[in-house]
Scaffold this motif. Structure first.
Motif, PDB file in Angstrom:
ATOM      1  N   ILE A  58       1.949  -5.167 -10.189  1.00  0.00           N
ATOM      2  CA  ILE A  58       1.503  -3.779 -10.012  1.00  0.00           C
ATOM      3  C   ILE A  58       1.935  -3.254  -8.646  1.00  0.00           C
ATOM      4  O   ILE A  58       2.434  -2.123  -8.529  1.00  0.00           O
ATOM      5  CB  ILE A  58      -0.027  -3.684 -10.189  1.00  0.00           C
ATOM      6  N   LEU A  59       1.779  -4.063  -7.612  1.00  0.00           N
ATOM      7  CA  LEU A  59       2.172  -3.630  -6.270  1.00  0.00           C
ATOM      8  C   LEU A  59       3.682  -3.465  -6.167  1.00  0.00           C
ATOM      9  O   LEU A  59       4.167  -2.538  -5.503  1.00  0.00           O
ATOM     10  CB  LEU A  59       1.657  -4.614  -5.217  1.00  0.00           C
ATOM     11  N   ARG A  60       4.439  -4.332  -6.821  1.00  0.00           N
ATOM     12  CA  ARG A  60       5.905  -4.173  -6.830  1.00  0.00           C
ATOM     13  C   ARG A  60       6.304  -2.859  -7.497  1.00  0.00           C
ATOM     14  O   ARG A  60       7.190  -2.152  -7.006  1.00  0.00           O
ATOM     15  CB  ARG A  60       6.575  -5.344  -7.539  1.00  0.00           C
ATOM     16  N   LEU A  61       5.661  -2.545  -8.618  1.00  0.00           N
ATOM     17  CA  LEU A  61       5.945  -1.265  -9.270  1.00  0.00           C
ATOM     18  C   LEU A  61       5.608  -0.105  -8.345  1.00  0.00           C
ATOM     19  O   LEU A  61       6.353   0.873  -8.257  1.00  0.00           O
ATOM     20  CB  LEU A  61       5.144  -1.137 -10.570  1.00  0.00           C
ATOM     21  N   SER A  62       4.491  -0.218  -7.655  1.00  0.00           N
ATOM     22  CA  SER A  62       4.059   0.852  -6.746  1.00  0.00           C
ATOM     23  C   SER A  62       5.033   1.031  -5.590  1.00  0.00           C
ATOM     24  O   SER A  62       5.224   2.139  -5.101  1.00  0.00           O
ATOM     25  CB  SER A  62       2.666   0.533  -6.189  1.00  0.00           C
ATOM     26  N   ALA A  63       5.636  -0.060  -5.151  1.00  0.00           N
ATOM     27  CA  ALA A  63       6.503   0.007  -3.977  1.00  0.00           C
ATOM     28  C   ALA A  63       7.964   0.290  -4.313  1.00  0.00           C
ATOM     29  O   ALA A  63       8.659   0.946  -3.542  1.00  0.00           O
ATOM     30  CB  ALA A  63       6.411  -1.308  -3.202  1.00  0.00           C
ATOM     31  N   TYR A  64       8.446  -0.199  -5.462  1.00  0.00           N
ATOM     32  CA  TYR A  64       9.892  -0.168  -5.697  1.00  0.00           C
ATOM     33  C   TYR A  64      10.342   0.526  -6.974  1.00  0.00           C
ATOM     34  O   TYR A  64      11.492   0.902  -7.084  1.00  0.00           O
ATOM     35  CB  TYR A  64      10.446  -1.600  -5.737  1.00  0.00           C
ATOM     36  N   ALA A  65       9.489   0.663  -7.973  1.00  0.00           N
ATOM     37  CA  ALA A  65       9.964   1.098  -9.284  1.00  0.00           C
ATOM     38  C   ALA A  65       9.744   2.580  -9.573  1.00  0.00           C
ATOM     39  O   ALA A  65      10.047   3.022 -10.667  1.00  0.00           O
ATOM     40  CB  ALA A  65       9.296   0.259 -10.375  1.00  0.00           C
TER      41      ALA A  65
END
Length: 83
Positions: A58-65
């Motif tokens: 979820i945090l990766r999506l929030s930061a990069y996607a």
């Protein structure tokens, strides 16, 4: 460095607080495990590990996607019916 938005700030602060508390609790689990000389059940580890992986995703999506432009700013006033 990019700053958090007004809406992100309180949520990020809360997440950081919860993560700090989670780290302290996980250290307590380790201390108890060492004192009890009994390992944490594998099913418990797998469940918690899965939750941590989900948080990471979820945090990766929030930061990069996310797209370069937020959804709400993709449309000009001409494109919307109620401007």
């Amino acid at each position: 460095m990019k700053l958090h938005t007004v809406r992100q700030r309180p949520v990020i602060f809360r997440l950081q607080t919860l993560l700090d508390q989670s780290l302290a609790v996980s250290r307590a689990v380790l201390d108890n495990t060492l004192e009890d000389v009994e390992p944490l059940p594998e099913s418990t580890y797998e469940f918690i590990s899965g939750q941590l992986k989900e948080i990471d995703q979820i945090l990766r999506l929030s930061a990069y996607a996310l797209p370069e432009m937020p959804f709400s700013s993709r449309f000009s006033c001409d494109d919307q019916k109620n401007c």
